[in-house]
Scaffold this active site. Structure first.
Site, PDB file in Angstrom:
ATOM      1  N   LYS A   1     -42.062 -12.805 -11.598  1.00  0.00           N
ATOM      2  CA  LYS A   1     -42.015 -14.044 -10.729  1.00  0.00           C
ATOM      3  C   LYS A   1     -42.283 -14.984 -11.566  1.00  0.00           C
ATOM      4  O   LYS A   1     -43.339 -14.823 -12.564  1.00  0.00           O
ATOM      5  CB  LYS A   1     -43.319 -13.562  -9.572  1.00  0.00           C
ATOM      6  CG  LYS A   1     -43.061 -14.762  -8.626  1.00  0.00           C
ATOM      7  CD  LYS A   1     -44.157 -14.333  -7.521  1.00  0.00           C
ATOM      8  CE  LYS A   1     -43.887 -15.379  -6.441  1.00  0.00           C
ATOM      9  NZ  LYS A   1     -45.263 -15.104  -5.267  1.00  0.00           N
TER      10      LYS A   1
HETATM   11  O1  G3P Z   1     -45.886 -16.523  -1.335  1.00  0.00           O
HETATM   12  C1  G3P Z   1     -46.519 -17.557  -1.558  1.00  0.00           C
HETATM   13  C2  G3P Z   1     -47.992 -17.807  -0.657  1.00  0.00           C
HETATM   14  O2  G3P Z   1     -48.793 -16.825  -1.363  1.00  0.00           O
HETATM   15  C3  G3P Z   1     -48.541 -18.972  -0.685  1.00  0.00           C
HETATM   16  O3  G3P Z   1     -48.933 -18.937   0.684  1.00  0.00           O
HETATM   17  O4  G3P Z   1     -50.483 -19.704   2.226  1.00  0.00           O
HETATM   18  O5  G3P Z   1     -51.050 -20.108  -0.155  1.00  0.00           O
HETATM   19  O6  G3P Z   1     -49.408 -21.605   0.925  1.00  0.00           O
HETATM   20  P1  G3P Z   1     -50.091 -20.122   0.795  1.00  0.00           P
END
Ligand code: G3P
Length: 217
Positions: free
Chosen positions: A87
């Site tokens: 990634k």
């Molecule tokens: O896959 C990306 C994710 O982990 C981000 O999620 O909820 O931190 O915006 P969030």
């Protein structure tokens, strides 16, 4: 549509794998930190354990931000297990790193995608997945679903094989809307996946069936 779980929590990964509908796992440095994982050896071991629990593609994010460091780190991550997807962040050096891994046949996921232009560049560089962050766009009053639709249109126009991996999912409606507009993959917390199960008419209907079943025996 593929379902990935977005966590580094081993219990949740096991639970999702046991459901039988899991196609992969995504992690990021914040999710690893949340599980208290630190140090290169511990991080590598954690990815190895995730690969042993879950089938499918397992995204492992580089921690560095220069081309030279990212390719070194990515090569080490890719050597952990054949299912590892490296990634890479959407930055200039990241584009070069995507191309490097693409040429080597190592799968990649370009993360922190917030615009159609970024998704186009990642596809040009040979990324296997792009991760547009829906929830974080919604957080700043920008409709994240519009971005998924734009990327879908662009990729379809040119037959890019890069898969749209909708990330930063915060609700079951995000998952349903992603399915409607043709995201290839969603990566979600387990809670949003399990929320898809629930309907009050299913609960009341089953309660009635169970009650009536007793009359039959
Ligand atoms: O896959 C990306 C994710 O982990 C981000 O999620 O909820 O931190 O915006 P969030």
């Amino acid at each position: 549509m593929k379902f990935f779980i977005d966590t580094a929590n081993l219990d949740q990964i096991r639970e999702a794998q046991d459901l039988g509908i899991l196609d992969g796992v995504t992690t990021n440095p914040s999710l690893m930190a949340k599980e208290g994982i630190s140090g290169t050896q511990a991080i590598m071991q954690h990815y190895k354990t995730i690969c042993e629990i879950a089938d499918g593609d397992i995204s492992a994010e580089v921690l560095s931000t220069t081309y030279e460091e990212m390719i070194k780190e990515g090569d080490e991550l890719a050597a952990i297990h054949p299912n590892i997807v490296v990634k890479i962040p959407m930055i200039k050096d990241g584009i070069k790193a995507l191309k490097y891994f693409s040429d080597k046949g190592i799968k990649t996921n370009c993360t922190l995608i917030f615009s159609a232009g970024q998704a186009l560049l990642a596809a040009k560089a040979g990324a296997n997945y792009v991760s547009p962050f829906l929830g974080r766009l919604d957080d700043i009053s920008v409709d994240g679903m519009n971005l998924i639709e734009e990327i879908r249109m662009i990729y379809d126009n040119y037959y890019f094989s890069t898969e749209i991996l909708a990330a930063s999912i915060r609700s079951p409606m995000h998952i349903i809307n992603c399915a409607k507009v043709g995201a290839d993959v969603i990566t979600s917390p387990l809670s949003s996946i399990l929320s898809l199960l629930r309907h009050p008419l299913t609960d009341s209907g089953l309660a009635q069936f169970v009650a009536d079943a007793k009359k039959l025996s």
